[in-house]
Design a protein around this motif. Structure first.
Motif, PDB file in Angstrom:
ATOM      1  N   VAL A 169       0.782  -1.203  -0.059  1.00 53.49           N
ATOM      2  CA  VAL A 169      -0.012  -0.023  -0.053  1.00 53.49           C
ATOM      3  C   VAL A 169       0.830   1.323  -0.073  1.00 53.49           C
ATOM      4  O   VAL A 169       1.985   1.273   0.808  1.00 53.49           O
ATOM      5  CB  VAL A 169      -0.954  -0.089   1.348  1.00 53.49           C
ATOM      6  CG1 VAL A 169      -2.011   1.296   1.400  1.00 53.49           C
ATOM      7  CG2 VAL A 169      -1.805  -1.361   1.345  1.00 53.49           C
ATOM      8  N   SER A 170       0.354   2.180  -0.771  1.00 54.80           N
ATOM      9  CA  SER A 170       1.199   3.456  -0.698  1.00 54.80           C
ATOM     10  C   SER A 170       0.197   4.650  -0.359  1.00 54.80           C
ATOM     11  O   SER A 170      -1.157   4.543  -0.590  1.00 54.80           O
ATOM     12  CB  SER A 170       1.839   3.832  -2.178  1.00 54.80           C
ATOM     13  OG  SER A 170       0.644   4.082  -3.282  1.00 54.80           O
ATOM     14  N   LEU A 171       0.795   5.483   0.616  1.00 54.61           N
ATOM     15  CA  LEU A 171      -0.124   6.568   1.113  1.00 54.61           C
ATOM     16  C   LEU A 171       0.639   8.144   0.637  1.00 54.61           C
ATOM     17  O   LEU A 171       1.866   7.940   0.651  1.00 54.61           O
ATOM     18  CB  LEU A 171      -0.219   6.601   2.566  1.00 54.61           C
ATOM     19  CG  LEU A 171      -0.623   5.337   3.000  1.00 54.61           C
ATOM     20  CD1 LEU A 171      -0.766   5.451   4.556  1.00 54.61           C
ATOM     21  CD2 LEU A 171      -2.214   5.463   2.732  1.00 54.61           C
ATOM     22  N   LYS A 172      -0.136   8.982   0.289  1.00 54.00           N
ATOM     23  CA  LYS A 172       0.395  10.178  -0.069  1.00 54.00           C
ATOM     24  C   LYS A 172      -0.630  11.361   0.350  1.00 54.00           C
ATOM     25  O   LYS A 172      -1.824  11.255  -0.085  1.00 54.00           O
ATOM     26  CB  LYS A 172       0.637  10.378  -1.611  1.00 54.00           C
ATOM     27  CG  LYS A 172       1.082  11.724  -2.044  1.00 54.00           C
ATOM     28  CD  LYS A 172       1.794  11.846  -3.498  1.00 54.00           C
ATOM     29  CE  LYS A 172       0.758  11.711  -4.399  1.00 54.00           C
ATOM     30  NZ  LYS A 172       1.237  12.016  -5.776  1.00 54.00           N
ATOM     31  N   CYS A 173      -0.018  12.280   1.156  1.00 49.29           N
ATOM     32  CA  CYS A 173      -1.049  13.342   1.554  1.00 49.29           C
ATOM     33  C   CYS A 173      -0.811  14.621   0.902  1.00 49.29           C
ATOM     34  O   CYS A 173       0.484  15.029   0.460  1.00 49.29           O
ATOM     35  CB  CYS A 173      -0.300  13.719   3.094  1.00 49.29           C
ATOM     36  SG  CYS A 173      -1.384  15.193   3.832  1.00 49.29           S
ATOM     37  N   LEU A 174      -1.957  15.181   0.612  1.00 51.15           N
ATOM     38  CA  LEU A 174      -1.905  16.479  -0.450  1.00 51.15           C
ATOM     39  C   LEU A 174      -2.605  17.590   0.452  1.00 51.15           C
ATOM     40  O   LEU A 174      -3.898  17.610   0.475  1.00 51.15           O
ATOM     41  CB  LEU A 174      -2.804  16.001  -1.640  1.00 51.15           C
ATOM     42  CG  LEU A 174      -2.119  15.005  -2.552  1.00 51.15           C
ATOM     43  CD1 LEU A 174      -3.455  14.624  -3.838  1.00 51.15           C
ATOM     44  CD2 LEU A 174      -1.003  15.257  -3.061  1.00 51.15           C
ATOM     45  N   PRO A 175      -1.859  18.265   1.281  1.00 45.56           N
ATOM     46  CA  PRO A 175      -2.452  19.317   2.188  1.00 45.56           C
ATOM     47  C   PRO A 175      -3.224  20.230   1.636  1.00 45.56           C
ATOM     48  O   PRO A 175      -4.047  20.827   2.245  1.00 45.56           O
ATOM     49  CB  PRO A 175      -1.141  19.704   3.132  1.00 45.56           C
ATOM     50  CG  PRO A 175       0.077  19.724   1.995  1.00 45.56           C
ATOM     51  CD  PRO A 175      -0.382  18.266   1.154  1.00 45.56           C
TER      52      PRO A 175
END
Length: 400
Positions: free
Chosen positions: A271-277
């Protein structure tokens, strides 16, 4: 003659100048008195109106919210009774969602045993306390043929709600690797349904060959479930039996207590996670799925379903496209979900792998992660927050 006629109609009032001025003064005095009375009445009205407004202002300041900012919207004050009802409903919704998320996390984290799949958790109410009943079965292992014979005899003393029960049997094989807790499912069967019976008698027999496997790695899992034609089958209880101590060529009968569901890791998902604030979103990527199955892969398709629970609500789930099942299935798909504040928002991400058939689907396993520190995260969320706008990938175990 005309002058006499016209003068005869004139009325002459014999009033002196003194009387005329006295009447004028009296009229002015009455006018002033009326004016004073009017001013006094206006003063009383103004004073009363001011007092009423002060009382109303105090009351509203105590019971009302004059203007409440919510983002960029100003919400006008509502009636106190309506506010109380709305607050109670909101608090109840928050508590229910928090309990649901805690129950999901309790069931899906890899710490103690006792878990359910997402389908079972959502469909079931609070777990029952007390005894869940017993299951009677017998086992026979033919050492020469390396065949295990299973006879599910009956279930007794099931809870009151356990109408229409049946038993699901799984043959599990642990992966013979150091520090590995993965299992593969070799065989699965289901007994017939005991209609309207809390003590159903099954007497269903099953058998399978174990030639290619070591007996000390094999265990049996018996799940007693309540059949539901229109919804999901809910779990009543389960029991396990390891075959390493099973005597060869001798039928052994067992009567085992039913306990809460335990979980088994049957694979891993990358699983990959990426935060886009800036856009207040989080990107969840399902990259690969690795199974621990040692059997021959059948021709079937798999897909991933992603559910995100954030604070008070469950967001709409998203699905990947179908992929041909193999020991390592590649997805490489990403999905966007709204998440205003990743550090403060209570978030739970649930990834479910399903196997698709012509007549339905079957849950392969599930992985969960959240922004609270638990053993199931392994620091994945913290790594994502340290690398904003950059994807961070990590393997997570799949449980069934």
């Amino acid at each position: 003659m005309r002058e006499q006629t016209s003068s005869s109609f004139q009325v002459v009032l014999p009033l002196s100048n003194t009387l005329k001025y006295s009447l004028l003064v009296l009229a002015v005095a009455l006018f002033l008195i009326a004016l004073l009375i009017l001013i006094w009445k206006l003063h009383q009205y103004y004073k009363y109106n001011t007092a009423v407004k002060v009382k109303e202002t105090r009351y509203l300041s105590e019971r009302y919210n004059e203007k409440k900012p919510c983002g960029t919207i100003l919400v006008k004050s509502l009636a106190p009774s309506f506010l109380d009802i709305a607050r109670k409903e909101q608090d109840s919704k928050i508590q229910l969602m928090q309990k649901e998320m805690e129950r999901l996390e309790e069931h899906l984290t890899p710490s103690p045993p006792r878990t359910e799949s997402l389908d079972d958790v959502i469909s079931e109410s609070d777990p029952l306390h007390g005894s869940k009943g017993k299951l009677k079965f017998s086992l026979l292992y033919d050492k020469k043929k390396a065949i295990i014979y299973i006879n599910v005899i009956e279930a007794v003393e099931l809870p009151v709600h356990s109408r229409d029960p049946f038993v699901k049997i799984k043959v599990l094989c642990s992966v013979d690797k150091p520090k590995s807790e993965l299992h593969s499912i070799l065989h699965e069967w289901e007994t017939r349904v005991g209609r309207n019976n809390r003590d159903p008698v099954f007497n269903d027999e099953f058998s399978c060959s174990l030639k290619e496997y070591h007996l000390h790695n094999i265990s049996l899992k018996f799940e007693v479930k309540k059949f539901d034609k229109y919804s999901r089958h809910s779990l009543i209880g389960e029991t396990r039996m390891a075959l390493k101590d099973l005597k060869a060529s001798e039928t052994l009968a067992f009567c085992e207590e039913l306990h809460g569901k335990t979980k088994d890791a049957i694979g891993e998902v990358l699983v990959s996670l990426k935060c886009l604030p800036t856009s207040q979103k989080i990107e969840v990527g399902v990259l690969k799925f690795k199974t621990a199955s040692q059997t021959v892969i059948q021709d079937s398709d798999v897909y991933a379903r992603i559910d995100v629970f954030s604070d008070q609500h469950k967001q709409k789930h998203q699905k990947s496209s179908l992929r041909a099942k193999s020991k390592v299935t590649v997805f490489n798909e990403t999905f966007l979900f709204s998440l205003p504040d990743p550090m403060k928002t209570h978030c739970l991400i649930l990834i479910s792998l399903y196997e698709s058939f012509a007549n339905g689907k079957k849950l392969i396993g599930q992985a969960s992660l959240r922004n609270q520190k638990t053993k199931s995260n392994y620091g994945h969320w913290e790594l994502m927050m340290e690398s904003l706008r950059q994807p961070v990938a990590m393997w997570h175990p799949l449980f069934i």
